[in-house]
Design an enzyme around this catalytic site. Structure first.
Site, PDB file in Angstrom:
ATOM      1  N   ASN A   9      18.847  -4.707 -49.780  1.00 40.30           N
ATOM      2  CA  ASN A   9      18.894  -4.684 -48.055  1.00 40.30           C
ATOM      3  C   ASN A   9      20.192  -3.335 -48.082  1.00 40.30           C
ATOM      4  O   ASN A   9      20.930  -3.536 -48.597  1.00 40.30           O
ATOM      5  CB  ASN A   9      20.490  -5.881 -47.446  1.00 40.30           C
ATOM      6  CG  ASN A   9      21.031  -5.054 -46.570  1.00 40.30           C
ATOM      7  OD1 ASN A   9      20.909  -4.882 -45.868  1.00 40.30           O
ATOM      8  ND2 ASN A   9      22.299  -6.310 -45.720  1.00 40.30           N
ATOM      9  N   TRP A  10      19.038  -2.467 -47.081  1.00 40.88           N
ATOM     10  CA  TRP A  10      19.862  -1.054 -48.251  1.00 40.88           C
ATOM     11  C   TRP A  10      20.904  -0.684 -46.661  1.00 40.88           C
ATOM     12  O   TRP A  10      21.346   0.274 -47.032  1.00 40.88           O
ATOM     13  CB  TRP A  10      18.387   0.128 -47.442  1.00 40.88           C
ATOM     14  CG  TRP A  10      16.738  -0.230 -48.424  1.00 40.88           C
ATOM     15  CD1 TRP A  10      17.141  -0.735 -49.454  1.00 40.88           C
ATOM     16  CD2 TRP A  10      15.976   0.971 -48.722  1.00 40.88           C
ATOM     17  NE1 TRP A  10      15.779  -0.924 -50.282  1.00 40.88           N
ATOM     18  CE2 TRP A  10      15.188   0.293 -49.370  1.00 40.88           C
ATOM     19  CE3 TRP A  10      15.668   1.460 -47.473  1.00 40.88           C
ATOM     20  CZ2 TRP A  10      13.758   0.757 -49.895  1.00 40.88           C
ATOM     21  CZ3 TRP A  10      14.306   1.881 -47.744  1.00 40.88           C
ATOM     22  CH2 TRP A  10      13.706   1.720 -48.917  1.00 40.88           C
ATOM     23  N   LYS A  11      21.191  -1.468 -45.966  1.00 39.69           N
ATOM     24  CA  LYS A  11      22.568  -1.342 -44.735  1.00 39.69           C
ATOM     25  C   LYS A  11      22.280  -0.107 -45.072  1.00 39.69           C
ATOM     26  O   LYS A  11      21.265   0.453 -44.315  1.00 39.69           O
ATOM     27  CB  LYS A  11      23.823  -1.512 -46.224  1.00 39.69           C
ATOM     28  CG  LYS A  11      23.567  -2.682 -46.572  1.00 39.69           C
ATOM     29  CD  LYS A  11      24.945  -3.194 -47.097  1.00 39.69           C
ATOM     30  CE  LYS A  11      24.603  -4.195 -47.786  1.00 39.69           C
ATOM     31  NZ  LYS A  11      26.277  -4.925 -48.360  1.00 39.69           N
ATOM     32  N   HIS A  95      24.740 -11.812 -41.168  1.00 42.35           N
ATOM     33  CA  HIS A  95      25.176 -11.121 -43.007  1.00 42.35           C
ATOM     34  C   HIS A  95      26.846 -10.931 -42.250  1.00 42.35           C
ATOM     35  O   HIS A  95      27.009 -10.327 -41.254  1.00 42.35           O
ATOM     36  CB  HIS A  95      24.286  -9.779 -42.892  1.00 42.35           C
ATOM     37  CG  HIS A  95      24.893  -8.752 -43.888  1.00 42.35           C
ATOM     38  ND1 HIS A  95      26.295  -8.764 -44.235  1.00 42.35           N
ATOM     39  CD2 HIS A  95      24.465  -8.913 -45.254  1.00 42.35           C
ATOM     40  CE1 HIS A  95      26.644  -7.917 -45.548  1.00 42.35           C
ATOM     41  NE2 HIS A  95      25.013  -8.013 -46.336  1.00 42.35           N
ATOM     42  N   GLU A  97      28.654  -8.885 -42.409  1.00 45.34           N
ATOM     43  CA  GLU A  97      28.701  -7.423 -41.992  1.00 45.34           C
ATOM     44  C   GLU A  97      29.262  -7.584 -40.627  1.00 45.34           C
ATOM     45  O   GLU A  97      29.233  -7.531 -39.517  1.00 45.34           O
ATOM     46  CB  GLU A  97      28.035  -6.157 -42.486  1.00 45.34           C
ATOM     47  CG  GLU A  97      29.072  -5.866 -43.928  1.00 45.34           C
ATOM     48  CD  GLU A  97      27.979  -5.361 -44.797  1.00 45.34           C
ATOM     49  OE1 GLU A  97      26.863  -5.050 -44.250  1.00 45.34           O
ATOM     50  OE2 GLU A  97      28.046  -5.804 -46.226  1.00 45.34           O
ATOM     51  N   GLU A 167      26.077 -15.928 -49.052  1.00 45.11           N
ATOM     52  CA  GLU A 167      27.028 -14.112 -49.658  1.00 45.11           C
ATOM     53  C   GLU A 167      28.328 -14.621 -49.648  1.00 45.11           C
ATOM     54  O   GLU A 167      28.896 -14.117 -48.359  1.00 45.11           O
ATOM     55  CB  GLU A 167      26.520 -12.891 -49.020  1.00 45.11           C
ATOM     56  CG  GLU A 167      24.853 -12.393 -49.556  1.00 45.11           C
ATOM     57  CD  GLU A 167      24.634 -11.187 -48.938  1.00 45.11           C
ATOM     58  OE1 GLU A 167      23.913 -10.749 -49.768  1.00 45.11           O
ATOM     59  OE2 GLU A 167      24.990 -10.773 -47.528  1.00 45.11           O
ATOM     60  N   GLY A 173      30.049  -5.939 -52.174  1.00 49.18           N
ATOM     61  CA  GLY A 173      30.582  -4.690 -51.711  1.00 49.18           C
ATOM     62  C   GLY A 173      32.373  -3.715 -53.049  1.00 49.18           C
ATOM     63  O   GLY A 173      31.952  -3.385 -52.856  1.00 49.18           O
ATOM     64  N   SER A 213      27.434  -8.162 -55.229  1.00 43.42           N
ATOM     65  CA  SER A 213      27.252  -7.939 -56.819  1.00 43.42           C
ATOM     66  C   SER A 213      26.716  -8.058 -57.558  1.00 43.42           C
ATOM     67  O   SER A 213      26.532  -8.047 -58.613  1.00 43.42           O
ATOM     68  CB  SER A 213      28.926  -7.333 -56.950  1.00 43.42           C
ATOM     69  OG  SER A 213      30.101  -6.819 -56.280  1.00 43.42           O
ATOM     70  N   GLY A 234      22.585  -5.010 -52.431  1.00 39.25           N
ATOM     71  CA  GLY A 234      23.033  -4.383 -51.196  1.00 39.25           C
ATOM     72  C   GLY A 234      22.836  -3.269 -52.318  1.00 39.25           C
ATOM     73  O   GLY A 234      21.871  -2.271 -52.801  1.00 39.25           O
ATOM     74  N   GLY A 235      23.902  -2.642 -53.072  1.00 37.16           N
ATOM     75  CA  GLY A 235      23.628  -1.096 -53.266  1.00 37.16           C
ATOM     76  C   GLY A 235      23.389  -1.339 -55.123  1.00 37.16           C
ATOM     77  O   GLY A 235      22.672  -0.165 -54.842  1.00 37.16           O
TER      78      GLY A 235
HETATM   79  P1  13P Z   1      26.302  -5.501 -52.669  1.00 35.86           P
HETATM   80  O1  13P Z   1      25.033  -5.849 -54.023  1.00 35.86           O
HETATM   81  O2  13P Z   1      26.092  -3.846 -52.209  1.00 35.86           O
HETATM   82  O3  13P Z   1      27.240  -6.473 -52.601  1.00 35.86           O
HETATM   83  O4  13P Z   1      25.613  -5.979 -51.130  1.00 35.86           O
HETATM   84  C1  13P Z   1      25.994  -7.501 -50.847  1.00 35.86           C
HETATM   85  C2  13P Z   1      25.084  -8.149 -49.785  1.00 35.86           C
HETATM   86  O5  13P Z   1      25.726  -7.721 -48.578  1.00 35.86           O
HETATM   87  C3  13P Z   1      23.403  -8.186 -49.434  1.00 35.86           C
HETATM   88  O6  13P Z   1      23.272  -7.535 -48.422  1.00 35.86           O
END
Ligand code: 13P
Length: 258
Positions: A9-11, A95, A97, A167, A173, A213, A234-235
């Site tokens: 997930n590149w956000k 998600h 967020e 999640e 994050g 994470s 994510g990251g």
């Molecule tokens: P991180 O891997 O950056 O913690 O993000 C997780 C996430 O929200 C994937 O959708």
């Protein structure tokens, strides 16, 4: 056992050029990858380009969100039909967020899930508790509510095609991933709820990813848990090397399950 599913997930990250370079590298280096499904979810504006780079590669492209109506006067929004038209096969819905920064409630997420299936998109349905909910012992209660409200009215065949991403909000994050035992406990709980509502066969087809994470350092122990069928990253999905390492560890796991 469902096929493991690793999704990046590149956000709201990467420039167009960076996204192109990353997708091109993944295409090249994941040729012939077996046993593991892989997908990426770029920002809306890059989807068309990334779909065209990854066409025929076997790597899925998903959006990070969509609107709950088919079309209309919704300034600034993107419809599921538009996503289908440009070649997306998947869409992340609910998600944390979206839930907590943009105020999406369970009913909205449910409407999006229903529409995604109606359009033939495969949703990755996210849920998970906030830190204060875990601290006050309400994790199961929250997950129970999010799951039941989210899946309300779905056909049983649709549920079997679902990917759920657990999640925990406190792990996203933050560099503080859930321990394998903490994740497994919630994954088992989700599986149990699915079994009760939809039966053994359907529940065993649903893929439950863990997200929060995820790094190459914790991938193996997370994927070693019986109820963790993949990862939503994510990251660590923004860099070719770390994402590929995670995918290759998932493949390794298939060859030598712990
Ligand atoms: P991180 O891997 O950056 O913690 O993000 C997780 C996430 O929200 C994937 O959708």
């Amino acid at each position: 056992m469902p096929r493991p599913f690793i999704v990046g997930n590149w956000k709201m990250n990467l420039s167009l050029q960076e996204a192109r370079i990353l997708a091109t590298a993944l295409r090249k280096r994941l040729v012939g990858v077996e046993g593991v499904d892989v997908g990426v979810c770029p920002a809306f504006v890059f989807l068309m380009e990334i779909c065209s780079i990854l066409k025929g590669s076997g790597i899925f492209v998903g959006a990070q969100n969509m609107h709950w109506e088919r079309k209309g006067a919704f300034t600034g929004e993107v419809s599921g039909e538009m996503l289908k038209e440009i070649g997306c096969t998947h869409v992340i819905l609910g998600h944390s967020e979206r839930r907590h920064v943009f105020g999406e409630i369970d009913q909205v997420i449910n409407a999006k899930l229903r529409l995604a299936f109606a359009l033939g998109l495969r949703p990755i349905f996210c849920l998970g508790e906030k830190p204060e909910e875990r601290e006050s012992g309400r994790t199961f209660q929250v997950v129970d509510r999010q799951l039941k409200a989210g899946l309300e009215g779905l056909e049983i065949e649709e549920v079997s095609l679902l990917t759920i991403a657990y999640e925990p909000v406190w792990a996203i994050g933050t560099g503080k991933n859930a321990t394998p035992a903490q994740a497994e406990e919630v994954h088992s709980y989700i599986r149990g709820l699915l079994k009760k509502a939809y039966g053994e066969e359907v529940s065993s087809q649903v893929r439950i990813q863990y997200g929060g994470s995820v790094t190459p350092q914790n991938t193996a122990e997370l994927l070693a848990q019986p109820e963790i069928n993949g990862l939503l990253v994510g990251g660590a999905s923004l860099k070719e090397e770390t994402f590929l390492k995670i995918v290759s560890m998932a493949m390794e796991q298939l060859r030598s399950p712990i």
